[in-house]
Scaffold this active site. Structure first.
Site, mmCIF file in Angstrom:
data_model
loop_
_atom_site.group_PDB
_atom_site.id
_atom_site.type_symbol
_atom_site.label_atom_id
_atom_site.label_comp_id
_atom_site.label_asym_id
_atom_site.label_seq_id
_atom_site.Cartn_x
_atom_site.Cartn_y
_atom_site.Cartn_z
ATOM 1 N N LYS A 1 -12.098 -7.055 -9.463
ATOM 2 C CA LYS A 1 -13.320 -7.956 -9.758
ATOM 3 C C LYS A 1 -13.616 -8.255 -11.147
ATOM 4 O O LYS A 1 -13.878 -9.326 -11.458
ATOM 5 C CB LYS A 1 -14.602 -7.523 -9.184
ATOM 6 C CG LYS A 1 -14.776 -7.862 -7.410
ATOM 7 C CD LYS A 1 -16.108 -7.339 -6.934
ATOM 8 C CE LYS A 1 -16.039 -5.823 -6.649
ATOM 9 N NZ LYS A 1 -16.963 -5.055 -6.017
ATOM 10 N N ARG B 1 -4.884 1.707 -2.313
ATOM 11 C CA ARG B 1 -5.468 0.430 -2.616
ATOM 12 C C ARG B 1 -4.252 -0.592 -2.497
ATOM 13 O O ARG B 1 -3.035 -0.653 -2.514
ATOM 14 C CB ARG B 1 -6.309 0.117 -3.748
ATOM 15 C CG ARG B 1 -5.478 0.336 -5.147
ATOM 16 C CD ARG B 1 -6.319 0.417 -6.155
ATOM 17 N NE ARG B 1 -7.125 -0.706 -6.503
ATOM 18 C CZ ARG B 1 -8.528 -0.810 -6.482
ATOM 19 N NH1 ARG B 1 -9.087 0.174 -6.260
ATOM 20 N NH2 ARG B 1 -9.118 -1.856 -6.541
ATOM 21 N N GLU C 1 -19.898 -3.378 -4.027
ATOM 22 C CA GLU C 1 -20.780 -3.467 -5.133
ATOM 23 C C GLU C 1 -21.136 -5.048 -5.153
ATOM 24 O O GLU C 1 -20.142 -5.705 -5.459
ATOM 25 C CB GLU C 1 -20.518 -2.911 -6.590
ATOM 26 C CG GLU C 1 -21.480 -2.919 -7.629
ATOM 27 C CD GLU C 1 -20.961 -2.418 -8.791
ATOM 28 O OE1 GLU C 1 -19.924 -2.058 -9.085
ATOM 29 O OE2 GLU C 1 -21.801 -2.643 -9.708
#
Ligand code: ATP
Ligand code: MG
Length: 568
Positions: A280, A270, A43
């Site tokens: 982020k 992850r 994104e």
């Protein structure tokens, strides 16, 4: 992670393999798979971090396994509020810098807004989606919980005609935010909470960085994501573990739409790193509050930050290889990353000299006007690296740390009466210490042995200490920035009662303005990596100029941290 790879039987992944995704796809190829398309779907709401690098490496490496295979770079730009072209640009730059190429396969979810809209119309026509006019809060409450079944919305049984009319008017921008949403019509009592009539569209009168004000509503991630994969013919949707429980919903959408050969979703753990924040949203907070100088601050775990810090793509790849791709969430010790960085820089960096905290030395038996230079290898263990001329004259700088007026036990460097080696230059003995009125040492007076040119002992006499130095007459001024970890806590985000900002390390940046480096350092362009002997690995800052040299220390030569905390 040190186990040796076990070969996976076709279709049966070995979850303990160093890279179980790789093994799984390889098994499919061995069993006759001929088409392979992966994707990296960021994104564009921030800069990429090293966790993303792991996903990039995983996906782009898979695409090298078969001729004709490729990895798409798809921007998941369905939430315009925080998205921006700046991030699109930085993401592309970072993927390329990591060494990967998406070729012509760059896409945006926003390119599919019309197709997604048309698919939603089909679902409405089939009685599989409806416009709900409850408030978002009522929708949330109606969803129930793990133990309590949800309740149907009073708008759930709207006719297809009414739903179509309302949805088209949503599209036309007739309604305010929050007035309606489009929901999938699945099962409010499903054990899978994701299947309790999830929202597909919400009205959002926010301009989009690509589509401008064309769309007054936007698809939800869960609706757009799987369909985008299907539109692109992605064969393997590789994502992180938190999407495991979205899979039922993705499957449901694809079944309703009759997608042939839908992508296979594979979830992996992850990357989590100790003393580091990989999110982020949190990194954005650091930037916004000015705790760092920007997304590319060398203390940031962003790809841009690591690059500016002097970390190479090879080091990042080596690190990711060593971590592997696993199915279980865990924290990776940041010392492993530091180790990979050192190993890479040790093999590749030219060696030069620089003095971080200068102390002047005057060689009394060296003529005032004379000078000479020594030709020193840029990398003693790599002849191909070449050499440079290091100027030498009567006045030099050495590092304050290398001098003790009264030597501690086992200190073999500079102290009065002790002969030391100036790396590659000569043997030198300090005879006198000059101090100012405050009693601080301001200068050392020394003599050298002219027979020891090149740093060799002329008669084989033993000299225990070797120090680096620069010629005072020729030295170039530099600002050196020393970095430490940004956080003092292993898992800064792991505390419910404390904000992660409370764990910021107040000493994460130390700026040394008055450093002196040998002239050859001036020839290194921004982002170049080099070792200053005994001081560590450094990179030339992008904002550095030949007259305003700025060096970022990537990492010290030895890991002092493990010693401090008694680990490793
Ligand atoms: P963040 O929480 O940092 O915003 P994200 O997952 O929301 O991360 P995206 O832009 O959606 O960010 O991520 C793009 C891809 O990168 C996704 O496929 C995601 O699974 C992967 N990714 C993100 N963070 C990590 C991580 N720490 N380790 C491995 N892969 C990651
Ligand atoms: Mg995200």
């Amino acid at each position: 992670m040190s186990e040796t790879p076990k070969s996976a039987a076709a279709g049966k992944p070995d979850d303990n393999a160093p890279n179980f995704v790789d093994e799984l796809v390889q098994a499919e190829i061995d069993a006759g798979r001929t088409r392979l398309v992966t994707r990296f779907p960021p994104e564009p709401n921030g800069y990429l971090h090293i966790g993303h690098a792991k996903a990039i490496i995983t996906n782009f490496s898979l695409a090298k396994k078969l001729p004709g295979a490729h990895c798409n770079l798809r921007f998941d730009d369905t939430n315009p509020a925080n998205e921006d072209t700046e991030f699109v640009t930085s993401i592309q730059e970072d993927v390329r810098w990591l060494g990967f190429d998406w070729g012509e396969h760059r896409y945006f979810a926003s390119d599919y807004f019309q197709q997604l809209y048309d698919m939603a119309i089909r679902l409405i026509e089939d009685g599989k989606a409806y416009v709900d006019s409850q408030s978002l809060e009522a929708i949330r409450e109606g969803r129930g919980s793990f133990h309590v079944a949800g309740t149907n919305s009073p708008f759930r049984d709207r006719s297809v005609a009414e739903n179509l009319d309302l949805f088209r008017r949503m599209r036309a921008g007739e309604f305010d935010e929050g007035a309606h949403v489009l929901r999938a019509k699945i099962d409010m009592a499903s054990k899978d909470l994701k299947l309790r009539d999830p929202v597909m569209y919400r009205i959002l009168k926010v301009p989009h960085h690509r589509t401008g004000t064309e769309w007054p509503m936007y698809p939800m991630y869960d609706w757009a994501h799987g369909q985008s994969d299907a539109i692109e013919g992605v064969t393997h949707s590789i994502c992180t573990l938190e999407f495991q429980n979205h899979r039922g919903l993705y499957d449901w959408f694809q079944q309703q739409l009759g997608v042939v050969d839908p992508p296979r979703q594979i979830e992996f753990a992850r990357l989590n790193l100790t003393y580091t924040v990989l999110s982020k949203r949190s990194l954005q907070k650091l930037v916004a509050a000015g705790h760092v100088s920007g997304w590319d601050d060398p203390r940031m775990p962003t790809v841009a930050g690591l690059r500016r810090r002097g970390v190479s793509p090879d080091a990042i790849r080596a690190f990711c290889d060593r971590v592997g791709v696993a199915k279980r969430d865990s924290f990776v010790d940041v010392t492993l990353l530091e180790h990979a960085i050192r190993e890479d820089l040790n093999a590749t960096s030219p060696r030069l000299m620089g003095v971080l905290r200068p102390l002047r030395v005057v060689i009394e038996n060296y003529p005032e006007d004379a000078e000479e230079s020594f030709d020193l290898a840029l990398n003693p263990s790599d002849e191909a690296a070449g050499s440079r001329a290091v100027p030498f004259c009567r006045e030099l700088f050495v590092d304050q740390e290398d001098f003790m007026e009264v030597p501690a036990p086992k200190f073999w460097r500079i102290f009065p009466g002790n002969e030391v080696r100036l790396r590659g230059a000569c043997l030198l003995t300090v005879n006198r210490v000059v101090k100012n009125d405050a009693g601080e040492v301001t200068e050392l007076r020394a003599t050298w042995d002219p027979e020891s040119r090149g740093g060799n002992s002329p008669d084989g006499r033993k000299v225990k200490g070797t120090v680096h130095w620069v010629s005072a007459r020729h030295a170039v001024d530099a600002e050196v920035r020393l970095y430490d970890r940004l956080f003092t806590e292993e898992n800064p985000l792991g505390h419910d009662d404390k904000d992660f900002l409370e764990f910021l390390n107040p000493a994460s940046l130390e700026i040394l303005p008055g450093c002196k480096v040998e002239p050859a350092v001036r020839d290194f362009a921004p982002f170049s990596r080099l070792q200053l002997e005994r001081m560590g690995y450094f990179a030339v800052d992008p904002l550095s100029t030949p007259d305003g040299l700025v060096l970022n220390r990537t990492i010290a030569l030895k890991d002092s941290w493990s010693k401090v905390v008694g680990k490793g």
